[in-house]
Motif scaffolding. Structure first.
Motif, PDB file in Angstrom:
ATOM      1  N   UNK A 130      19.529  50.824  23.342  1.00 40.00           N
ATOM      2  CA  UNK A 130      19.474  50.372  24.723  1.00 40.00           C
ATOM      3  C   UNK A 130      18.069  50.303  25.296  1.00 40.00           C
ATOM      4  N   UNK A 131      17.051  50.676  24.502  1.00 39.76           N
ATOM      5  CA  UNK A 131      15.662  50.667  24.981  1.00 39.76           C
ATOM      6  C   UNK A 131      14.782  49.689  24.205  1.00 39.76           C
ATOM      7  N   UNK A 132      15.402  48.810  23.431  1.00 39.13           N
ATOM      8  CA  UNK A 132      14.651  47.841  22.635  1.00 39.13           C
ATOM      9  C   UNK A 132      15.196  47.809  21.212  1.00 39.13           C
ATOM     10  N   UNK A 133      14.372  47.367  20.276  1.00 39.55           N
ATOM     11  CA  UNK A 133      14.813  47.219  18.877  1.00 39.55           C
ATOM     12  C   UNK A 133      15.088  48.588  18.240  1.00 39.55           C
ATOM     13  N   UNK A 134      16.152  48.652  17.458  1.00 42.84           N
ATOM     14  CA  UNK A 134      16.517  49.910  16.800  1.00 42.84           C
ATOM     15  C   UNK A 134      16.179  49.884  15.312  1.00 42.84           C
ATOM     16  N   UNK A 135      15.620  48.773  14.846  1.00 34.71           N
ATOM     17  CA  UNK A 135      15.082  48.688  13.483  1.00 34.71           C
ATOM     18  C   UNK A 135      13.571  48.806  13.582  1.00 34.71           C
ATOM     19  N   UNK A 136      12.916  49.089  12.460  1.00 32.74           N
ATOM     20  CA  UNK A 136      11.456  49.210  12.465  1.00 32.74           C
ATOM     21  C   UNK A 136      10.836  47.871  12.833  1.00 32.74           C
ATOM     22  N   UNK A 137       9.920  47.876  13.799  1.00 38.57           N
ATOM     23  CA  UNK A 137       9.264  46.657  14.249  1.00 38.57           C
ATOM     24  C   UNK A 137       8.056  46.984  15.117  1.00 38.57           C
ATOM     25  N   UNK A 138       7.523  45.970  15.777  1.00 36.92           N
ATOM     26  CA  UNK A 138       6.292  46.138  16.559  1.00 36.92           C
ATOM     27  C   UNK A 138       6.436  45.754  18.036  1.00 36.92           C
ATOM     28  N   UNK A 139       7.631  45.345  18.439  1.00 41.80           N
ATOM     29  CA  UNK A 139       7.839  45.005  19.842  1.00 41.80           C
ATOM     30  C   UNK A 139       7.841  46.278  20.682  1.00 41.80           C
ATOM     31  N   UNK A 140       7.316  46.223  21.904  1.00 41.31           N
ATOM     32  CA  UNK A 140       7.317  47.416  22.773  1.00 41.31           C
ATOM     33  C   UNK A 140       8.739  47.888  23.086  1.00 41.31           C
ATOM     34  N   UNK A 141       8.886  49.189  23.233  1.00 35.79           N
ATOM     35  CA  UNK A 141      10.145  49.757  23.686  1.00 35.79           C
ATOM     36  C   UNK A 141      10.174  49.700  25.209  1.00 35.79           C
ATOM     37  N   UNK A 142      11.356  49.623  25.778  1.00 34.71           N
ATOM     38  CA  UNK A 142      11.522  49.514  27.227  1.00 34.71           C
ATOM     39  C   UNK A 142      11.730  50.872  27.856  1.00 34.71           C
TER      40      UNK A 142
END
Length: 142
Positions: A130-142
Motif C-alpha cells: 500500500x506504500x508503493x512497489x512491493x518487489x525490488x525496484x528504484x521507484x520512491x515509496x509513498x
C-alpha cells in the motif's frame, strides 16, 4: 575495524545515483541505482588487514539490527563468479519505517594482490504493501 559510512537516504539518491542498471535473473527484471564507490575503494586500498567479502560489505554498510521489534533482519550472502570475482548481497528487511520495507545492496568485488576492489556497487528497495512497489525496484515509496 574500519568503517566507511556511504549510505544515504533511499528516497533522495540524487548525489549517489550514477546510473541505473537492470539485472534479469530467472526472468525477473530488477532495476538498481549504481552507487559511487570510489571513496570505499580508496579505503580498501589503504587497508592492511585481510578481509572477507562479507567484511567489505560491512565496511560499506556497518549497521546492525538493534532490537527484534518488527522482525527487522540483515542477511549477507556471497557468491563466486566464473571470472574469480565475488558478488556480495546484503538485504536489510522489515525496516521500522512506515513506507520503506527493505533495501538490497549488491557489490561485485575483485581481488588483486590480496586487496579487494569494488567493481560495481548498486542498490534497490521495496515498499510496504500500500506504500508503493512491493518487489525490488528504484521507484520512491509513498
Amino acid at each position: 575495524m574500519l568503517y566507511c559510512n556511504l549510505k544515504k537516504d533511499l528516497n533522495t539518491p540524487s548525489n549517489e545515483l550514477l546510473s541505473e542498471s537492470t539485472t534479469q535473473t530467472n526472468e525477473i527484471k530488477e532495476e538498481y541505482i549504481m552507487i559511487d564507490h570510489a571513496e570505499l575503494n580508496y579505503t580498501l586500498a589503504q587497508t592492511t588487514t585481510s578481509m572477507s567479502g562479507k567484511e567489505v560489505m560491512k565496511l560499506y554498510y556497518p549497521y546492525e539490527v538493534e532490537s527484534q521489534e518488527g522482525n527487522e533482519i540483515i542477511t549477507i550472502q556471497e557468491k563466486a563468479l566464473e571470472n574469480g570475482n565475488i558478488i556480495v548481497t546484503l538485504i536489510h528487511d522489515n525496516f521500522l519505517d512506515d513506507s520503506l520495507k527493505g533495501e538490497k545492496h549488491v557489490m561485485e568485488l575483485q581481488l588483486n594482490n590480496n586487496k579487494w576492489s569494488i567493481v560495481t556497487l548498486k542498490k534497490n528497495w521495496k515498499c510496504w504493501e500500500g506504500r508503493g512497489h512491493t518487489n525490488w525496484g528504484v521507484e520512491p515509496c509513498l
